[in-house]
Design an enzyme around this catalytic site. Sequence first.
Site, PDB file in Angstrom:
ATOM      1  N   CYS A  89       0.824  -1.209   0.000  1.00 27.18           N
ATOM      2  CA  CYS A  89       0.000   0.000   0.000  1.00 27.18           C
ATOM      3  C   CYS A  89       0.857   1.258   0.000  1.00 27.18           C
ATOM      4  CB  CYS A  89      -0.938  -0.012   1.205  1.00 27.18           C
ATOM      5  SG  CYS A  89      -1.814   1.540   1.414  1.00 27.18           S
ATOM      6  N   CYS A 129      -1.305   1.662  -3.252  1.00 27.83           N
ATOM      7  CA  CYS A 129      -2.310   2.719  -3.094  1.00 27.83           C
ATOM      8  C   CYS A 129      -1.730   4.127  -3.025  1.00 27.83           C
ATOM      9  CB  CYS A 129      -3.113   2.497  -1.814  1.00 27.83           C
ATOM     10  SG  CYS A 129      -3.428   0.781  -1.430  1.00 27.83           S
ATOM     11  N   LYS A 178       0.322   5.269  -6.154  1.00 28.99           N
ATOM     12  CA  LYS A 178      -0.665   5.270  -7.250  1.00 28.99           C
ATOM     13  C   LYS A 178      -1.558   6.510  -7.171  1.00 28.99           C
ATOM     14  CE  LYS A 178      -4.523   4.062  -6.566  1.00 28.99           C
ATOM     15  NZ  LYS A 178      -5.062   2.721  -6.453  1.00 28.99           N
ATOM     16  N   TYR A 229       6.038   4.889   9.777  1.00 26.71           N
ATOM     17  CA  TYR A 229       5.728   3.500  10.136  1.00 26.71           C
ATOM     18  C   TYR A 229       6.758   2.960  11.125  1.00 26.71           C
ATOM     19  CZ  TYR A 229       1.728   2.360   7.224  1.00 26.71           C
ATOM     20  OH  TYR A 229       0.467   2.277   6.716  1.00 26.71           O
ATOM     21  N   TYR A 277      -8.681  -3.463 -11.546  1.00 24.87           N
ATOM     22  CA  TYR A 277      -8.376  -2.194 -10.888  1.00 24.87           C
ATOM     23  C   TYR A 277      -7.089  -1.570 -11.451  1.00 24.87           C
ATOM     24  CZ  TYR A 277     -11.195  -3.351  -6.650  1.00 24.87           C
ATOM     25  OH  TYR A 277     -12.176  -3.655  -5.753  1.00 24.87           O
ATOM     26  N   GLU A 325      -6.692   1.762 -13.687  1.00 22.82           N
ATOM     27  CA  GLU A 325      -6.089   2.922 -13.035  1.00 22.82           C
ATOM     28  C   GLU A 325      -4.845   3.390 -13.798  1.00 22.82           C
ATOM     29  OE1 GLU A 325      -7.711   2.233  -8.493  1.00 22.82           O
ATOM     30  OE2 GLU A 325      -5.648   1.661  -8.915  1.00 22.82           O
ATOM     31  N   HIS A 349     -26.925  21.337  -1.280  1.00 23.80           N
ATOM     32  CA  HIS A 349     -27.034  21.920  -2.608  1.00 23.80           C
ATOM     33  C   HIS A 349     -26.078  23.079  -2.791  1.00 23.80           C
ATOM     34  CE1 HIS A 349     -29.082  22.865  -6.334  1.00 23.80           C
ATOM     35  NE2 HIS A 349     -29.141  24.132  -5.971  1.00 23.80           N
ATOM     36  N   GLU A 370     -25.964  15.297  -3.844  1.00 18.46           N
ATOM     37  CA  GLU A 370     -27.384  15.469  -3.498  1.00 18.46           C
ATOM     38  C   GLU A 370     -28.274  14.564  -4.342  1.00 18.46           C
ATOM     39  OE1 GLU A 370     -29.335  19.270  -4.634  1.00 18.46           O
ATOM     40  OE2 GLU A 370     -27.435  19.769  -5.570  1.00 18.46           O
TER      41      GLU A 370
HETATM   42  P1  NDP Z   1      -7.773  -7.805 -10.742  1.00 13.06           P
HETATM   43  O1  NDP Z   1      -8.049  -9.159 -10.228  1.00 13.06           O
HETATM   44  O2  NDP Z   1      -8.621  -6.663 -10.355  1.00 13.06           O
HETATM   45  O3  NDP Z   1      -7.752  -7.835 -12.336  1.00 13.06           O
HETATM   46  C1  NDP Z   1      -6.939  -8.731 -13.047  1.00 13.06           C
HETATM   47  C2  NDP Z   1      -7.227  -8.532 -14.519  1.00 13.06           C
HETATM   48  O4  NDP Z   1      -6.319  -9.286 -15.278  1.00 13.06           O
HETATM   49  C3  NDP Z   1      -8.623  -9.006 -14.882  1.00 13.06           C
HETATM   50  O5  NDP Z   1      -9.136  -8.127 -15.860  1.00 13.06           O
HETATM   51  C4  NDP Z   1      -8.356 -10.392 -15.455  1.00 13.06           C
HETATM   52  O6  NDP Z   1      -9.284 -10.788 -16.423  1.00 13.06           O
HETATM   53  C5  NDP Z   1      -7.025 -10.174 -16.127  1.00 13.06           C
HETATM   54  N1  NDP Z   1      -6.247 -11.404 -16.240  1.00 13.06           N
HETATM   55  C6  NDP Z   1      -5.989 -12.327 -15.290  1.00 13.06           C
HETATM   56  N2  NDP Z   1      -5.199 -13.297 -15.771  1.00 13.06           N
HETATM   57  C7  NDP Z   1      -4.958 -12.996 -17.070  1.00 13.06           C
HETATM   58  C8  NDP Z   1      -4.229 -13.627 -18.099  1.00 13.06           C
HETATM   59  N3  NDP Z   1      -3.595 -14.779 -17.892  1.00 13.06           N
HETATM   60  N4  NDP Z   1      -4.202 -13.046 -19.327  1.00 13.06           N
HETATM   61  C9  NDP Z   1      -4.862 -11.871 -19.543  1.00 13.06           C
HETATM   62  N5  NDP Z   1      -5.564 -11.227 -18.589  1.00 13.06           N
HETATM   63  C10 NDP Z   1      -5.627 -11.786 -17.370  1.00 13.06           C
HETATM   64  O7  NDP Z   1      -6.247  -7.554 -10.390  1.00 13.06           O
HETATM   65  P2  NDP Z   1      -5.310  -6.273 -10.430  1.00 13.06           P
HETATM   66  O8  NDP Z   1      -3.983  -6.770 -10.818  1.00 13.06           O
HETATM   67  O9  NDP Z   1      -5.929  -5.179 -11.218  1.00 13.06           O
HETATM   68  O10 NDP Z   1      -5.311  -5.831  -8.909  1.00 13.06           O
HETATM   69  C11 NDP Z   1      -5.019  -6.781  -7.885  1.00 13.06           C
HETATM   70  C12 NDP Z   1      -5.803  -6.512  -6.647  1.00 13.06           C
HETATM   71  O11 NDP Z   1      -5.257  -5.388  -5.998  1.00 13.06           O
HETATM   72  C13 NDP Z   1      -7.264  -6.134  -6.886  1.00 13.06           C
HETATM   73  O12 NDP Z   1      -8.091  -7.231  -7.012  1.00 13.06           O
HETATM   74  C14 NDP Z   1      -7.583  -5.335  -5.655  1.00 13.06           C
HETATM   75  O13 NDP Z   1      -7.935  -6.219  -4.638  1.00 13.06           O
HETATM   76  C15 NDP Z   1      -6.264  -4.658  -5.354  1.00 13.06           C
HETATM   77  N6  NDP Z   1      -6.263  -3.262  -5.827  1.00 13.06           N
HETATM   78  C16 NDP Z   1      -7.176  -2.375  -5.361  1.00 13.06           C
HETATM   79  C17 NDP Z   1      -7.185  -1.067  -5.788  1.00 13.06           C
HETATM   80  C18 NDP Z   1      -8.188  -0.115  -5.267  1.00 13.06           C
HETATM   81  O14 NDP Z   1      -8.816  -0.403  -4.276  1.00 13.06           O
HETATM   82  N7  NDP Z   1      -8.408   1.027  -5.920  1.00 13.06           N
HETATM   83  C19 NDP Z   1      -6.203  -0.576  -6.758  1.00 13.06           C
HETATM   84  C20 NDP Z   1      -5.318  -1.595  -7.203  1.00 13.06           C
HETATM   85  C21 NDP Z   1      -5.350  -2.871  -6.744  1.00 13.06           C
HETATM   86  P3  NDP Z   1     -10.673 -11.532 -16.031  1.00 13.06           P
HETATM   87  O15 NDP Z   1     -11.591 -10.476 -15.539  1.00 13.06           O
HETATM   88  O16 NDP Z   1     -11.094 -12.102 -17.345  1.00 13.06           O
HETATM   89  O17 NDP Z   1     -10.320 -12.563 -15.024  1.00 13.06           O
END
Ligand code: NDP
Length: 451
Positions: free
Chosen positions: A42, A47, A50, A98, A177, A181, A434, A439
């Site tokens: 994080c 986070c 980012k 930390y 995500y 992002e 408002h 709202e």
């Molecule tokens: P996610 O699980 O959100 O997304 C992974 C993406 O990669 C999905 O679109 C998935 O497709 C695709 N994918 C998985 N495997 C393959 C593959 N072999 N080939 C091609 N595409 C693939 O993971 P992220 O890496 O984006 O983020 C990890 C985690 O970190 C999140 O789940 C979240 O918990 C946390 N996070 C939270 C944030 C926030 O709160 N704003 C910001 C960043 C991270 P499919 O949908 O088809 O499985």
Amino acid sequence: MPFDFDLFVIGGGSGGVRAARLAAEAGARVALAEEDRMGGTCVIRGCVPKKMMVLAAGFTEAKQDADGFGWHMPELVFDWDQFRSRLHDELDRLEGIYRANLAKAGVTVHDTRATLAGPHEVALASGETVSAAHILIAVGGRPFKPDLPGIEHALTSDDMFHLAALPKRALVIGGGYIACEFASILNGLGVEVLQYYRGAQILRGFDDEIRGHLAEAMRDRGVGLHVGTELERIERAGDGYRVICTDGSRNAVDLVLYATGRRPNTAGLGLERAGIATGRNGEIPVDRYSQTVVPSVFAVGDVTDRVNLTPVAIREGAAFVASVFHGEPTTVDHSLVAKAVFARPEIGTIGLTEEEARAAEPVEIYTAAFRPMQNILAGRAERVLMKLVVARQTRRVLGVHIIGPGAAEMIQMAAVAVTMGATKEDFDRTVAVHPTMAEELVTMKRPARTG
Ligand code: NDP
């Protein structure tokens, strides 16, 4: 046999640090080992940096909007080196906080890798073995990249905060995500962005209408989003890369970012020495109290692959301390967690999607789609979308979904109401503030549809 410590925490991220501090403050003798920088994903590579990049990327849009309000400014020039250096100064400062907080709480810190050596033993990379009455594993996760030719050329989100220079053209793989992002961030910073997602629509698991809205808005901003698209290989080409899709199409880019999920950081952790088997994704299975099959060993945060978000890890760490060191068995409710996606536009969401709710019970769907005031003079056509998913029988608001500026801030407050079990009528009797975007959440009169 007396133990060296009451608690040994492996991992200095959000969950581990919170648990270590709270346990020490409760009078326990606590040690914590971290092999990398204190603060974990994080603070150091997630986070926090980012969000700084999201904020930096927002100025191009602010400049465009400012023109509409009568401000005439020279072209903006982004100095990546200056930004990166200030960003890392801030991360250093946070890491210092930390460390200081752990020291203040009296936690013994080992800046080294630690692995499990038994139900009560931890082996440090220095060769020392330390014993503890309880061990908490909070080692988080790491980016996952699928295997394909040339994958060694692809970066992960970990690398994005250390780039020597911003690329001219970037390809982002994934539709989750991190992919959404970073596609938005790079686009905002002036990079030409392609995004390939293998499925039919980005952000699987989110409300369908919100997913469609984001995809359209990202395309409007110039992100080259291609769904149903998979990469076959990456080849070096000059200073950059040639990327070749399974359908034979190809493109030239300077950077490839894989954002294809994360995996629990359990490889080589010595779990088998304590008798703990990992799950399908490499996660540590735990019960409602974050306890593993070995009674003295607990795990919190992303390593357990429950809801992989910092505030959840912090809650789990605090619940662990309440259960074990205060004698108050405490669980964390993972069913109602507000989430934000810091894409452009931003998403804030809590509770059930329309699709999930419809599958469970009769619902009413209230929506408001409008051009926020700031977009009018700015000449921006984009609309904000807000949506309430209401149970027809109980009248409870089961889900709130927002996409637009400030969505993350708004959802935090809506989350209080939803967590308290507010009904649509509770929302209705709340007097509007408002003129705001928020709202609209309390002024939706008639359902857009029922089902
Ligand atoms: P996610 O699980 O959100 O997304 C992974 C993406 O990669 C999905 O679109 C998935 O497709 C695709 N994918 C998985 N495997 C393959 C593959 N072999 N080939 C091609 N595409 C693939 O993971 P992220 O890496 O984006 O983020 C990890 C985690 O970190 C999140 O789940 C979240 O918990 C946390 N996070 C939270 C944030 C926030 O709160 N704003 C910001 C960043 C991270 P499919 O949908 O088809 O499985």
